[in-house]
Design a protein around this motif. Structure first.
Motif, PDB file in Angstrom:
ATOM      1  N   GLY A  14       0.806  -1.225   0.000  1.00  0.00           N
ATOM      2  CA  GLY A  14       0.000   0.000   0.000  1.00  0.00           C
ATOM      3  C   GLY A  14       0.830   1.261   0.000  1.00  0.00           C
ATOM      4  N   ASP A  15       2.026   1.214  -0.530  1.00  0.00           N
ATOM      5  CA  ASP A  15       2.874   2.402  -0.625  1.00  0.00           C
ATOM      6  C   ASP A  15       2.192   3.429  -1.511  1.00  0.00           C
ATOM      7  N   GLY A  16       1.916   4.618  -0.967  1.00  0.00           N
ATOM      8  CA  GLY A  16       1.173   5.661  -1.679  1.00  0.00           C
ATOM      9  C   GLY A  16       1.836   6.128  -2.958  1.00  0.00           C
ATOM     10  N   ASN A  17       3.153   6.016  -3.042  1.00  0.00           N
ATOM     11  CA  ASN A  17       3.859   6.504  -4.231  1.00  0.00           C
ATOM     12  C   ASN A  17       3.674   5.580  -5.427  1.00  0.00           C
ATOM     13  N   SER A  18       3.340   4.319  -5.163  1.00  0.00           N
ATOM     14  CA  SER A  18       3.256   3.378  -6.273  1.00  0.00           C
ATOM     15  C   SER A  18       1.871   3.331  -6.908  1.00  0.00           C
ATOM     16  N   VAL A  19       0.860   3.978  -6.303  1.00  0.00           N
ATOM     17  CA  VAL A  19      -0.500   3.938  -6.847  1.00  0.00           C
ATOM     18  C   VAL A  19      -0.776   5.237  -7.597  1.00  0.00           C
ATOM     19  N   ASN A  20      -1.112   5.100  -8.861  1.00  0.00           N
ATOM     20  CA  ASN A  20      -1.444   6.268  -9.676  1.00  0.00           C
ATOM     21  C   ASN A  20      -2.925   6.217 -10.018  1.00  0.00           C
ATOM     22  N   TYR A  21      -3.649   7.231  -9.575  1.00  0.00           N
ATOM     23  CA  TYR A  21      -5.074   7.295  -9.885  1.00  0.00           C
ATOM     24  C   TYR A  21      -5.278   8.114 -11.145  1.00  0.00           C
ATOM     25  N   GLU A  22      -6.168   7.654 -11.979  1.00  0.00           N
ATOM     26  CA  GLU A  22      -6.484   8.331 -13.230  1.00  0.00           C
ATOM     27  C   GLU A  22      -7.985   8.568 -13.299  1.00  0.00           C
ATOM     28  N   THR A  23      -8.371   9.628 -13.999  1.00  0.00           N
ATOM     29  CA  THR A  23      -9.793   9.862 -14.222  1.00  0.00           C
ATOM     30  C   THR A  23     -10.192   9.201 -15.538  1.00  0.00           C
ATOM     31  N   ALA A  24     -11.401   8.738 -15.577  1.00  0.00           N
ATOM     32  CA  ALA A  24     -11.935   8.127 -16.793  1.00  0.00           C
ATOM     33  C   ALA A  24     -13.412   8.500 -16.889  1.00  0.00           C
ATOM     34  N   THR A  25     -13.849   8.793 -18.105  1.00  0.00           N
ATOM     35  CA  THR A  25     -15.247   9.121 -18.335  1.00  0.00           C
ATOM     36  C   THR A  25     -15.804   8.146 -19.369  1.00  0.00           C
ATOM     37  N   TYR A  26     -16.937   7.553 -19.033  1.00  0.00           N
ATOM     38  CA  TYR A  26     -17.607   6.620 -19.940  1.00  0.00           C
ATOM     39  C   TYR A  26     -18.983   7.177 -20.272  1.00  0.00           C
ATOM     40  N   GLU A  27     -19.384   6.997 -21.518  1.00  0.00           N
ATOM     41  CA  GLU A  27     -20.687   7.477 -21.962  1.00  0.00           C
ATOM     42  C   GLU A  27     -21.441   6.315 -22.590  1.00  0.00           C
ATOM     43  N   GLY A  28     -22.746   6.336 -22.414  1.00  0.00           N
ATOM     44  CA  GLY A  28     -23.513   5.261 -23.006  1.00  0.00           C
ATOM     45  C   GLY A  28     -24.998   5.541 -22.978  1.00  0.00           C
ATOM     46  N   TYR A  29     -25.722   4.530 -23.406  1.00  0.00           N
ATOM     47  CA  TYR A  29     -27.173   4.634 -23.521  1.00  0.00           C
ATOM     48  C   TYR A  29     -27.827   3.609 -22.611  1.00  0.00           C
ATOM     49  N   GLY A  30     -28.845   4.051 -21.887  1.00  0.00           N
ATOM     50  CA  GLY A  30     -29.658   3.147 -21.091  1.00  0.00           C
ATOM     51  C   GLY A  30     -30.872   2.745 -21.900  1.00  0.00           C
ATOM     52  N   PRO A  31     -31.880   2.181 -21.251  1.00  0.00           N
ATOM     53  CA  PRO A  31     -33.098   1.772 -21.955  1.00  0.00           C
ATOM     54  C   PRO A  31     -33.802   2.954 -22.617  1.00  0.00           C
ATOM     55  N   SER A  32     -34.395   2.718 -23.756  1.00  0.00           N
ATOM     56  CA  SER A  32     -35.148   3.722 -24.530  1.00  0.00           C
ATOM     57  C   SER A  32     -34.324   4.965 -24.843  1.00  0.00           C
ATOM     58  N   GLY A  33     -33.023   4.806 -25.021  1.00  0.00           N
ATOM     59  CA  GLY A  33     -32.171   5.917 -25.449  1.00  0.00           C
ATOM     60  C   GLY A  33     -31.812   6.920 -24.375  1.00  0.00           C
ATOM     61  N   THR A  34     -31.989   6.583 -23.100  1.00  0.00           N
ATOM     62  CA  THR A  34     -31.566   7.515 -22.050  1.00  0.00           C
ATOM     63  C   THR A  34     -30.054   7.657 -22.105  1.00  0.00           C
ATOM     64  N   ALA A  35     -29.581   8.880 -21.908  1.00  0.00           N
ATOM     65  CA  ALA A  35     -28.151   9.173 -21.968  1.00  0.00           C
ATOM     66  C   ALA A  35     -27.559   9.105 -20.560  1.00  0.00           C
ATOM     67  N   ILE A  36     -26.392   8.452 -20.441  1.00  0.00           N
ATOM     68  CA  ILE A  36     -25.747   8.299 -19.141  1.00  0.00           C
ATOM     69  C   ILE A  36     -24.258   8.621 -19.291  1.00  0.00           C
ATOM     70  N   ILE A  37     -23.742   9.465 -18.395  1.00  0.00           N
ATOM     71  CA  ILE A  37     -22.314   9.778 -18.338  1.00  0.00           C
ATOM     72  C   ILE A  37     -21.815   9.312 -16.977  1.00  0.00           C
ATOM     73  N   VAL A  38     -20.693   8.573 -16.976  1.00  0.00           N
ATOM     74  CA  VAL A  38     -20.116   8.028 -15.749  1.00  0.00           C
ATOM     75  C   VAL A  38     -18.696   8.568 -15.610  1.00  0.00           C
ATOM     76  N   LYS A  39     -18.430   9.289 -14.508  1.00  0.00           N
ATOM     77  CA  LYS A  39     -17.073   9.802 -14.235  1.00  0.00           C
ATOM     78  C   LYS A  39     -16.455   8.954 -13.137  1.00  0.00           C
ATOM     79  N   CYS A  40     -15.228   8.476 -13.398  1.00  0.00           N
ATOM     80  CA  CYS A  40     -14.565   7.556 -12.476  1.00  0.00           C
ATOM     81  C   CYS A  40     -13.174   8.071 -12.099  1.00  0.00           C
ATOM     82  N   LEU A  41     -12.694   7.603 -10.958  1.00  0.00           N
ATOM     83  CA  LEU A  41     -11.322   7.814 -10.507  1.00  0.00           C
ATOM     84  C   LEU A  41     -10.812   6.433 -10.144  1.00  0.00           C
ATOM     85  N   THR A  42      -9.785   5.962 -10.850  1.00  0.00           N
ATOM     86  CA  THR A  42      -9.391   4.570 -10.701  1.00  0.00           C
ATOM     87  C   THR A  42      -7.880   4.384 -10.717  1.00  0.00           C
TER      88      THR A  42
END
Length: 186
Positions: A14-42
Protein backbone atom coordinates in the motif's frame (compact mmCIF):
# COMPACT_ATOMS: atom_id res chain seq x y z
CA UNK A 1 14.90 -8.36 -11.49
CA UNK A 2 15.03 -7.07 -7.93
CA UNK A 3 13.49 -3.72 -8.92
CA UNK A 4 10.34 -5.42 -10.19
CA UNK A 5 10.06 -7.55 -7.06
CA UNK A 6 10.52 -4.54 -4.75
CA UNK A 7 7.93 -2.52 -6.72
CA UNK A 8 5.49 -5.41 -6.38
CA UNK A 9 6.09 -5.64 -2.63
CA UNK A 10 5.65 -1.87 -2.18
CA UNK A 11 2.45 -1.90 -4.23
CA UNK A 12 1.02 -4.79 -2.21
CA UNK A 13 1.98 -3.06 1.04
CA UNK A 14 0.00 0.00 0.00
CA UNK A 15 2.87 2.40 -0.63
CA UNK A 16 1.17 5.66 -1.68
CA UNK A 17 3.86 6.50 -4.23
CA UNK A 18 3.26 3.38 -6.27
CA UNK A 19 -0.50 3.94 -6.85
CA UNK A 20 -1.44 6.27 -9.68
CA UNK A 21 -5.07 7.30 -9.88
CA UNK A 22 -6.48 8.33 -13.23
CA UNK A 23 -9.79 9.86 -14.22
CA UNK A 24 -11.94 8.13 -16.79
CA UNK A 25 -15.25 9.12 -18.34
CA UNK A 26 -17.61 6.62 -19.94
CA UNK A 27 -20.69 7.48 -21.96
CA UNK A 28 -23.51 5.26 -23.01
CA UNK A 29 -27.17 4.63 -23.52
CA UNK A 30 -29.66 3.15 -21.09
CA UNK A 31 -33.10 1.77 -21.95
CA UNK A 32 -35.15 3.72 -24.53
CA UNK A 33 -32.17 5.92 -25.45
CA UNK A 34 -31.57 7.51 -22.05
CA UNK A 35 -28.15 9.17 -21.97
CA UNK A 36 -25.75 8.30 -19.14
CA UNK A 37 -22.31 9.78 -18.34
CA UNK A 38 -20.12 8.03 -15.75
CA UNK A 39 -17.07 9.80 -14.24
CA UNK A 40 -14.56 7.56 -12.48
CA UNK A 41 -11.32 7.81 -10.51
CA UNK A 42 -9.39 4.57 -10.70
CA UNK A 43 -6.04 2.91 -10.19
CA UNK A 44 -6.95 0.19 -12.70
CA UNK A 45 -8.68 1.33 -15.90
CA UNK A 46 -9.24 -2.23 -17.14
CA UNK A 47 -11.17 -3.22 -14.02
CA UNK A 48 -13.22 -0.02 -14.08
CA UNK A 49 -14.05 -0.32 -17.79
CA UNK A 50 -15.19 -3.93 -17.25
CA UNK A 51 -17.35 -2.96 -14.24
CA UNK A 52 -18.99 -0.04 -16.08
CA UNK A 53 -19.60 -2.16 -19.20
CA UNK A 54 -21.07 -4.89 -16.98
CA UNK A 55 -23.47 -2.40 -15.33
CA UNK A 56 -24.69 -1.19 -18.73
CA UNK A 57 -25.05 -4.75 -20.06
CA UNK A 58 -27.05 -5.98 -17.03
CA UNK A 59 -29.45 -3.06 -17.46
CA UNK A 60 -29.97 -3.62 -21.21
CA UNK A 61 -27.87 -0.55 -22.05
CA UNK A 62 -24.72 -0.08 -24.09
CA UNK A 63 -21.43 1.77 -23.76
CA UNK A 64 -20.87 4.32 -26.50
CA UNK A 65 -17.87 6.19 -27.80
CA UNK A 66 -16.43 9.30 -26.19
CA UNK A 67 -18.74 12.24 -26.95
CA UNK A 68 -21.75 10.14 -27.99
CA UNK A 69 -24.02 11.62 -25.27
CA UNK A 70 -22.01 14.44 -23.67
CA UNK A 71 -23.29 16.90 -26.29
CA UNK A 72 -26.75 16.47 -24.70
CA UNK A 73 -25.52 17.91 -21.38
CA UNK A 74 -24.31 21.37 -20.30
CA UNK A 75 -21.66 21.71 -17.62
CA UNK A 76 -23.03 24.23 -15.11
CA UNK A 77 -22.58 25.29 -11.53
CA UNK A 78 -25.77 24.49 -9.61
CA UNK A 79 -26.69 25.91 -6.21
CA UNK A 80 -29.90 24.80 -4.49
CA UNK A 81 -31.28 26.75 -1.53
CA UNK A 82 -34.08 25.31 0.61
CA UNK A 83 -36.95 27.84 0.93
CA UNK A 84 -37.80 26.87 4.52
CA UNK A 85 -34.17 27.10 5.62
CA UNK A 86 -33.78 30.51 3.97
CA UNK A 87 -36.94 31.74 5.72
CA UNK A 88 -35.63 30.52 9.09
CA UNK A 89 -32.24 32.21 8.61
CA UNK A 90 -33.19 35.39 6.77
CA UNK A 91 -36.89 35.94 7.37
CA UNK A 92 -36.92 39.32 5.63
CA UNK A 93 -35.24 38.11 2.39
CA UNK A 94 -37.60 37.30 -0.46
CA UNK A 95 -36.99 35.64 -3.84
CA UNK A 96 -36.28 38.95 -5.60
CA UNK A 97 -33.57 39.91 -3.10
CA UNK A 98 -31.94 36.49 -3.41
CA UNK A 99 -32.17 36.60 -7.20
CA UNK A 100 -30.55 40.06 -7.36
CA UNK A 101 -27.77 38.96 -5.02
CA UNK A 102 -27.06 35.86 -7.12
CA UNK A 103 -27.20 37.69 -10.46
CA UNK A 104 -24.95 40.47 -9.16
CA UNK A 105 -22.40 37.83 -8.12
CA UNK A 106 -22.36 36.41 -11.68
CA UNK A 107 -25.13 33.79 -11.80
CA UNK A 108 -26.65 32.96 -15.20
CA UNK A 109 -30.12 31.92 -14.13
CA UNK A 110 -32.43 31.83 -11.12
CA UNK A 111 -35.42 29.49 -10.84
CA UNK A 112 -38.14 29.45 -8.18
CA UNK A 113 -39.08 25.78 -7.72
CA UNK A 114 -41.76 24.31 -5.42
CA UNK A 115 -39.68 24.01 -2.27
CA UNK A 116 -36.32 25.49 -3.29
CA UNK A 117 -34.50 28.11 -5.33
CA UNK A 118 -32.14 26.90 -8.05
CA UNK A 119 -29.26 29.10 -9.19
CA UNK A 120 -27.17 28.12 -12.22
CA UNK A 121 -23.79 29.57 -13.15
CA UNK A 122 -21.04 29.10 -15.68
CA UNK A 123 -18.42 26.72 -14.22
CA UNK A 124 -15.88 29.57 -14.06
CA UNK A 125 -18.27 31.80 -12.05
CA UNK A 126 -19.39 29.08 -9.63
CA UNK A 127 -16.89 29.84 -6.84
CA UNK A 128 -17.60 33.58 -6.89
CA UNK A 129 -21.38 33.09 -6.67
CA UNK A 130 -21.08 30.46 -3.92
CA UNK A 131 -18.70 32.70 -1.92
CA UNK A 132 -21.03 35.71 -2.28
CA UNK A 133 -24.00 33.70 -1.00
CA UNK A 134 -21.93 32.31 1.91
CA UNK A 135 -20.86 35.86 2.86
CA UNK A 136 -24.53 36.86 2.94
CA UNK A 137 -25.14 34.04 5.44
CA UNK A 138 -27.24 31.92 3.09
CA UNK A 139 -27.06 28.16 3.72
CA UNK A 140 -27.11 26.03 0.58
CA UNK A 141 -28.73 22.60 0.40
CA UNK A 142 -26.23 21.70 -2.34
CA UNK A 143 -23.61 23.49 -4.38
CA UNK A 144 -21.67 21.73 -7.14
CA UNK A 145 -20.50 21.89 -10.72
CA UNK A 146 -22.59 19.31 -12.52
CA UNK A 147 -23.79 18.15 -15.93
CA UNK A 148 -27.36 19.31 -16.58
CA UNK A 149 -29.29 17.55 -19.38
CA UNK A 150 -30.69 19.76 -22.15
CA UNK A 151 -33.70 17.46 -22.49
CA UNK A 152 -35.16 14.75 -20.28
CA UNK A 153 -36.48 11.29 -21.17
CA UNK A 154 -39.58 9.92 -19.44
CA UNK A 155 -39.77 6.14 -19.19
CA UNK A 156 -43.22 4.54 -19.04
CA UNK A 157 -42.40 0.85 -19.54
CA UNK A 158 -41.85 -0.97 -16.21
CA UNK A 159 -39.02 -3.06 -17.74
CA UNK A 160 -37.17 0.10 -18.83
CA UNK A 161 -37.56 1.66 -15.37
CA UNK A 162 -36.27 -1.55 -13.73
CA UNK A 163 -33.32 -1.72 -16.15
CA UNK A 164 -32.19 1.88 -15.69
CA UNK A 165 -32.55 1.43 -11.93
CA UNK A 166 -30.31 -1.64 -12.19
CA UNK A 167 -27.67 0.31 -14.15
CA UNK A 168 -27.69 3.21 -11.69
CA UNK A 169 -27.56 0.87 -8.65
CA UNK A 170 -24.62 -1.11 -10.04
CA UNK A 171 -22.73 2.08 -10.87
CA UNK A 172 -23.52 3.49 -7.42
CA UNK A 173 -22.08 0.36 -5.76
CA UNK A 174 -18.78 0.64 -7.68
CA UNK A 175 -16.09 2.35 -5.58
CA UNK A 176 -14.33 3.75 -8.67
CA UNK A 177 -17.43 5.64 -9.86
CA UNK A 178 -17.43 9.25 -8.64
CA UNK A 179 -20.41 10.78 -10.48
CA UNK A 180 -23.24 9.52 -12.68
CA UNK A 181 -25.27 11.95 -14.81
CA UNK A 182 -28.36 10.91 -16.75
CA UNK A 183 -31.33 12.49 -18.51
CA UNK A 184 -33.99 10.16 -17.06
CA UNK A 185 -36.82 12.12 -15.51
CA UNK A 186 -37.54 10.05 -12.41
Amino acid sequence: PNDTIERGIKKAAGDGNSVNYETATYEGYGPSGTAIIVKCLTDNKNRTAANVRNAFTKGQGSIGTQGCVSYMFDEKGQIIIDKEELEDECGDMDADDLMMQALDAGAEDFADEDDSYEITTAPADFDAVRAALEEAGITMASAEVTMIPQTYVTLTDEADITNIGRILDLLDDDDDVQEVYHNWEE
